[in-house]
Scaffold this active site. Structure first.
Site, mmCIF file in Angstrom:
data_model
loop_
_atom_site.group_PDB
_atom_site.id
_atom_site.type_symbol
_atom_site.label_atom_id
_atom_site.label_comp_id
_atom_site.label_asym_id
_atom_site.label_seq_id
_atom_site.Cartn_x
_atom_site.Cartn_y
_atom_site.Cartn_z
ATOM 1 N N PRO A 14 68.908 2.318 39.638
ATOM 2 C CA PRO A 14 70.221 1.880 39.514
ATOM 3 C C PRO A 14 70.512 3.646 39.926
ATOM 4 O O PRO A 14 71.207 4.552 39.631
ATOM 5 C CB PRO A 14 70.348 1.401 38.047
ATOM 6 C CG PRO A 14 69.724 2.687 36.976
ATOM 7 C CD PRO A 14 68.365 2.697 38.116
ATOM 8 N N MET A 15 71.692 3.179 40.794
ATOM 9 C CA MET A 15 72.464 3.814 42.171
ATOM 10 C C MET A 15 74.020 3.645 41.811
ATOM 11 O O MET A 15 74.003 3.007 42.348
ATOM 12 C CB MET A 15 72.167 4.726 42.742
ATOM 13 C CG MET A 15 70.555 4.945 42.822
ATOM 14 S SD MET A 15 69.658 5.501 43.837
ATOM 15 C CE MET A 15 68.701 4.109 45.048
ATOM 16 N N GLN B 13 72.305 -2.374 34.902
ATOM 17 C CA GLN B 13 72.841 -2.001 33.928
ATOM 18 C C GLN B 13 74.465 -1.417 33.495
ATOM 19 O O GLN B 13 75.443 -1.162 34.444
ATOM 20 C CB GLN B 13 71.949 -0.309 34.844
ATOM 21 C CG GLN B 13 72.292 0.889 33.135
ATOM 22 C CD GLN B 13 71.699 2.259 34.813
ATOM 23 O OE1 GLN B 13 72.687 2.257 35.475
ATOM 24 N NE2 GLN B 13 71.079 2.417 34.238
ATOM 25 N N ALA C 184 65.037 6.931 42.806
ATOM 26 C CA ALA C 184 65.864 7.889 43.380
ATOM 27 C C ALA C 184 66.388 8.231 44.245
ATOM 28 O O ALA C 184 66.186 7.644 45.594
ATOM 29 C CB ALA C 184 67.010 8.133 41.472
ATOM 30 N N GLU C 185 66.346 9.182 44.197
ATOM 31 C CA GLU C 185 66.631 9.744 46.154
ATOM 32 C C GLU C 185 65.727 9.956 46.569
ATOM 33 O O GLU C 185 65.568 10.128 47.980
ATOM 34 C CB GLU C 185 67.007 11.968 45.460
ATOM 35 C CG GLU C 185 66.792 12.005 46.182
ATOM 36 C CD GLU C 185 67.678 13.417 45.960
ATOM 37 O OE1 GLU C 185 68.299 14.438 46.676
ATOM 38 O OE2 GLU C 185 67.578 13.906 44.855
ATOM 39 N N GLY D 285 61.505 10.704 38.006
ATOM 40 C CA GLY D 285 61.729 11.768 38.499
ATOM 41 C C GLY D 285 60.303 12.270 39.136
ATOM 42 O O GLY D 285 59.165 12.161 38.820
ATOM 43 N N ASN D 286 60.773 13.492 40.070
ATOM 44 C CA ASN D 286 59.344 13.433 41.219
ATOM 45 C C ASN D 286 58.903 12.672 42.108
ATOM 46 O O ASN D 286 57.253 12.974 42.248
ATOM 47 C CB ASN D 286 58.153 14.457 40.103
ATOM 48 C CG ASN D 286 58.693 15.997 39.591
ATOM 49 O OD1 ASN D 286 59.894 16.221 39.152
ATOM 50 N ND2 ASN D 286 58.154 15.788 38.299
ATOM 51 N N CYS E 87 72.673 9.040 32.312
ATOM 52 C CA CYS E 87 73.814 9.336 33.697
ATOM 53 C C CYS E 87 74.107 11.132 32.518
ATOM 54 O O CYS E 87 74.720 11.330 31.766
ATOM 55 C CB CYS E 87 74.955 8.504 33.506
ATOM 56 S SG CYS E 87 75.934 9.567 34.708
ATOM 57 N N LYS F 74 67.490 2.587 30.061
ATOM 58 C CA LYS F 74 67.007 3.883 30.395
ATOM 59 C C LYS F 74 67.758 5.623 30.275
ATOM 60 O O LYS F 74 69.003 5.606 29.595
ATOM 61 C CB LYS F 74 66.949 4.067 31.511
ATOM 62 C CG LYS F 74 66.866 5.193 32.731
ATOM 63 C CD LYS F 74 67.636 4.786 34.219
ATOM 64 C CE LYS F 74 66.859 6.054 35.485
ATOM 65 N NZ LYS F 74 67.546 7.395 35.176
#
Length: 535
Positions: free
Chosen positions: A29-30, A85, A265-266, A242-243, A114, A153
């Protein structure tokens, strides 16, 4: 999908395997970034589960337009499975939002990860992670009243054991799937650092306390034997976050931590084909995304942000087009800038040499070039990409966020975003945002010396009313006028006048008992005669 008879509510691993199809590749979720068009693009390139952007539960409950713009759009069967979300800090509001959304998704997720300042001000996200009683009530109430599962999350604590206890608490409250971002709430922006897969592994795989308890039970009860492997910290599916920069990271994370799926995400924003294990040319995905936006429109700010991410490395080379992308006001203008970037990259790679630079209008009429090789870096073997990038800048690839020191060095030789904005400002030094405000209101001034001076309230320091008889702000004035049974015409408070009118009316009604004289606030006094005036 709305109108379709729903299956019985599934839980835990049954929910993950049947409803979510055993999803392993998940788009995070972004905010303003995981909209419908982007989710469809990601699904075409290997994503098996998507989340909506984080929605504010309170706004979702009270604003029908907000619901329509963010969820109640046209039915899109391709956009499933889908998890909605919400951020929330009130159990009842969270449940009401979930009830309004449950017919349009497969689960409701509570955002507890967040770390941004807006979450701190709004008291939600990762800033609730110490309030376990509140979180238990929120998850439990949603689990009891919603027809779809509730998921969470989270971010980790510095201590692994506290993170494990946190995860188990949410599971016991009714959480059916847990996503663990392996960073603390302090790890954000330049201080993000590396996510800890050790924390995620501890949540998923091993619980030393449970293993000891198993041994104690085995010693106490002859019929109980511990399992051959240590107990799991939680008995629900876990996603890792993550990562994640490429498909190899996904596979290594699943192998190292034992999670059921991996969320990106990124990494997804810079390469939507990450879950396919591909690194295509940027323009291939940019054009596909713009085609989807034509069918499923979204705000231009979302489109612009996505292209800034996709073209990130190329925009460091072509600064003029970076500024042009920030200025255009239409979807056609954004597409033209993307096309110009494509042509420059192809010319730089020696694939096509335009005889002259085309204008924006001419770019719209150009026929698109034929498909290129999937990985452009293979076409120039032996040539090393500049700027220490793993591939040439026109290839979809991860962006490695620099640390605080690296960031300062990086910005020392180039122009920062703030510098570009100020350069576009007027001679008065106004920033882009101030110029926008001035366009909306030509009489607006940003000179501190010209701002009006407000006299302060004698009691609290807030601006006082210009016509207040007590020289107070409205709040303080209301308290004093009530206490003294006085009027303040400046604030529209007429306690004395209303009391006199009420008493005069009672005198004209012989059947009514005369009120007992007394000071306001005493039995038989003003509080009984003028209770309505207190509102």
């Amino acid at each position: 999908m709305r109108g379709v008879e729903r299956m019985p509510k599934l839980q835990g691993f049954e929910f993950w395997s049947r409803t979510l199809g055993g999803a392993r590749h998940v788009v995070a979720p972004m905010v303003d970034q995981s909209e419908l068009a982007w989710r469809l693009l990601s699904r075409r390139h290997g994503a098996q589960l998507c989340y909506t952007p984080m929605l504010h539960a309170q706004v979702f409950v009270r604003d029908a337009n907000y619901r329509k713009e963010n969820l109640y759009c046209e039915v899109c069967p391709e956009d499933r499975p889908l998890i909605v979300q919400f951020c929330a800090n009130d159990p009842e509001v969270f449940v009401q939002a979930g009830l309004l959304a449950q017919d349009y998704c497969d689960a409701i997720d509570l955002n507890l990860g967040c770390p941004q300042m807006i979450a701190k001000r709004g008291h939600y996200g990762a800033f609730l992670q110490e309030e376990w009683d509140l979180l238990q009530r929120m998850v439990l109430l949603a689990h009891e009243r919603l027809s779809v599962p509730v998921t969470c999350k989270i971010r980790v604590f510095p201590e692994i054991d506290k993170t494990v206890r946190y995860a188990r608490m949410l599971e016991q409250a009714g959480c059916q799937l847990l996503t663990v971002h392996g960073r603390t709430k302090e790890q954000k922006g330049p201080m993000a650092g590396t996510a800890s897969w050790e924390h995620i592994k501890a949540v998923r795989q091993v619980d030393a306390v449970g293993w000891v308890q198993s041994l104690v039970l085995w010693a106490s009860w002859k019929g109980h034997k511990p399992s051959s492997t240590p107990w799991k910290a939680v008995g629900i599916p876990v996603f890792a976050n993550g990562n994640i920069r490429c498909l190899q990271d996904v596979e290594r994370c699943i192998q190292d931590t034992g999670v059921q799926g991996v969320m990106s995400a990124e990494g997804n924003l810079h390469n939507p084909a990450l879950f396919e294990g591909r690194s295509p040319a940027v323009w291939e995905l940019a054009e596909e995304y713009l085609d989807i936006v034509q069918q499923h429109p979204c705000p231009l700010s979302y489109v612009r942000a996505h292209l800034f991410k996709l073209w990130h490395h190329t925009l460091q080379v072509h600064q003029q087009l970076r500024e042009e992308l920030a200025r255009v006001k239409t979807l056609e203008g954004v597409a033209a800038v993307s096309q110009a970037l494509k042509l420059r990259c192809q010319a730089g790679a020696g694939l096509w040499e335009p005889s002259r630079l085309c204008s924006g209008q001419q770019l719209r009429s150009l026929t698109r070039l034929g498909p290129l090789q999937e990985d452009m870096s293979r076409q120039q073997e032996g040539v090393r990409p500049p700027d220490n990038l793993p591939a040439f800048h026109w290839i979809c690839q991860p962006y490695i966020r620099p640390g605080p020191r690296e960031g300062s060095k990086e910005n020392s030789g180039g122009r920062s975003k703030r510098a570009l904005e100020e350069e576009e400002g007027s001679l008065d030094g106004l920033s882009k945002n101030k110029l926008k405000k001035q366009l909306r209101n030509p009489h607006k001034t940003f000179d501190p010396s010209l701002k009006p001076k407000y006299a302060k309230c004698d009691q609290c320091g807030n601006p006082k009313g210009n016509r207040c008889v007590f020289n107070l702000c409205r709040g303080c004035c209301k308290k004093r006028a009530f206490k003294e049974t006085a009027d303040c015409p400046g604030h529209g408070l007429l306690f004395k006048t209303k009391l006199e009118k009420s008493l005069a009316w009672k005198e004209t009604q012989p059947g009514l008992q005369e009120p007992q004289q007394g000071r306001p606030g005493t039995p038989g006094g003003f509080s009984e005669v003028m209770g309505s005036a207190l509102a």
